[in-house]
Structures are given as C-alpha cells and as structure tokens.
Design a protein around this motif. Structure first.
Motif, PDB file in Angstrom:
ATOM      1  N   CYS A   1     -63.740   1.268  -4.194  1.00  0.00           N
ATOM      2  CA  CYS A   1     -64.042   0.441  -3.963  1.00  0.00           C
ATOM      3  C   CYS A   1     -63.950   0.024  -5.665  1.00  0.00           C
ATOM      4  N   PHE A   2     -63.292   0.308  -6.721  1.00  0.00           N
ATOM      5  CA  PHE A   2     -63.179   0.748  -7.958  1.00  0.00           C
ATOM      6  C   PHE A   2     -61.690   1.303  -8.646  1.00  0.00           C
ATOM      7  N   HIS A   3     -61.213   0.092  -9.779  1.00  0.00           N
ATOM      8  CA  HIS A   3     -60.098   0.725 -10.471  1.00  0.00           C
ATOM      9  C   HIS A   3     -60.610   1.982 -11.507  1.00  0.00           C
ATOM     10  N   PHE A   4     -60.048   2.526 -12.121  1.00  0.00           N
ATOM     11  CA  PHE A   4     -60.526   3.398 -12.961  1.00  0.00           C
ATOM     12  C   PHE A   4     -59.516   4.498 -13.257  1.00  0.00           C
ATOM     13  N   PRO A   5     -58.926   3.768 -14.576  1.00  0.00           N
ATOM     14  CA  PRO A   5     -57.907   4.198 -15.590  1.00  0.00           C
ATOM     15  C   PRO A   5     -57.733   6.049 -15.785  1.00  0.00           C
ATOM     16  N   SER A   6     -58.907   6.687 -15.178  1.00  0.00           N
ATOM     17  CA  SER A   6     -59.057   7.861 -14.482  1.00  0.00           C
ATOM     18  C   SER A   6     -59.584   8.819 -14.539  1.00  0.00           C
ATOM     19  N   PHE A   7     -60.184   9.769 -13.596  1.00  0.00           N
ATOM     20  CA  PHE A   7     -60.613  10.320 -13.499  1.00  0.00           C
ATOM     21  C   PHE A   7     -62.005  10.845 -14.380  1.00  0.00           C
ATOM     22  N   ARG A   8     -61.415  10.427 -15.655  1.00  0.00           N
ATOM     23  CA  ARG A   8     -62.539  11.201 -16.916  1.00  0.00           C
ATOM     24  C   ARG A   8     -63.967   9.549 -16.678  1.00  0.00           C
ATOM     25  N   ARG A   9     -63.036   8.275 -16.758  1.00  0.00           N
ATOM     26  CA  ARG A   9     -63.727   7.703 -17.177  1.00  0.00           C
ATOM     27  C   ARG A   9     -64.705   7.116 -15.669  1.00  0.00           C
ATOM     28  N   LEU A  10     -64.395   7.658 -14.690  1.00  0.00           N
ATOM     29  CA  LEU A  10     -64.777   8.120 -13.556  1.00  0.00           C
ATOM     30  C   LEU A  10     -66.243   8.768 -13.660  1.00  0.00           C
ATOM     31  N   TYR A  11     -66.490   9.927 -14.009  1.00  0.00           N
ATOM     32  CA  TYR A  11     -67.355  10.986 -14.045  1.00  0.00           C
ATOM     33  C   TYR A  11     -67.870  10.343 -15.076  1.00  0.00           C
ATOM     34  N   GLU A  12     -67.709   9.598 -15.934  1.00  0.00           N
ATOM     35  CA  GLU A  12     -68.125   9.249 -16.845  1.00  0.00           C
ATOM     36  C   GLU A  12     -69.159   8.254 -17.063  1.00  0.00           C
TER      37      GLU A  12
END
Length: 65
Positions: free
Chosen positions: A40-51
């Motif tokens: 559903c969303f754009h994250f610049p990195s998996f790190r940002r998604l995990y955070e």
C-alpha cells in the motif's frame, strides 16, 4: 534460495529486524505486516519500513502525482 539467504542474514545480523521480530512475536506475523504496508505504501528502504513498524511512526502517504 536467495530470499532464504537474505532472511537468515537478517535474523543473525540486523538488530532492527531482530527487535521487530521480537515485537511481533512470530515471523509469520512480521511478514504479514511487512507485506500489508509494502503493498500500500512506498518506502525508500526496508530499514524505513521496519522503523515504521517498530516505532509506529506516521506512515507516509502514497505519492499520487
């Protein structure tokens, strides 16, 4: 096999992933949450998604332009 290797490397060497896994209680629940946000969303990195999952930070709105 590559996905399995990456998963195993994260389990051993990524403290953010380990903290998120502990918080979710199971890898199945963790990957369900990751998938739901990833679709559903754009994250610049998996790190940002995990955070975002770990800290319940505000989820970024999708870019509609």
């Amino acid at each position: 096999m590559l996905a399995f290797l990456v998963d195993q490397a994260q389990q051993v060497g990524d403290s953010l992933f380990q903290a998120l896994w502990a918080k979710m209680g199971s890898k199945r629940r963790l990957w369900k949450k990751v998938l739901s946000l990833f679709e559903c969303f754009h994250f610049p990195s998996f790190r940002r998604l995990y955070e975002t999952l770990l800290d319940f930070q505000k989820i970024p709105l999708p870019n509609t332009s």
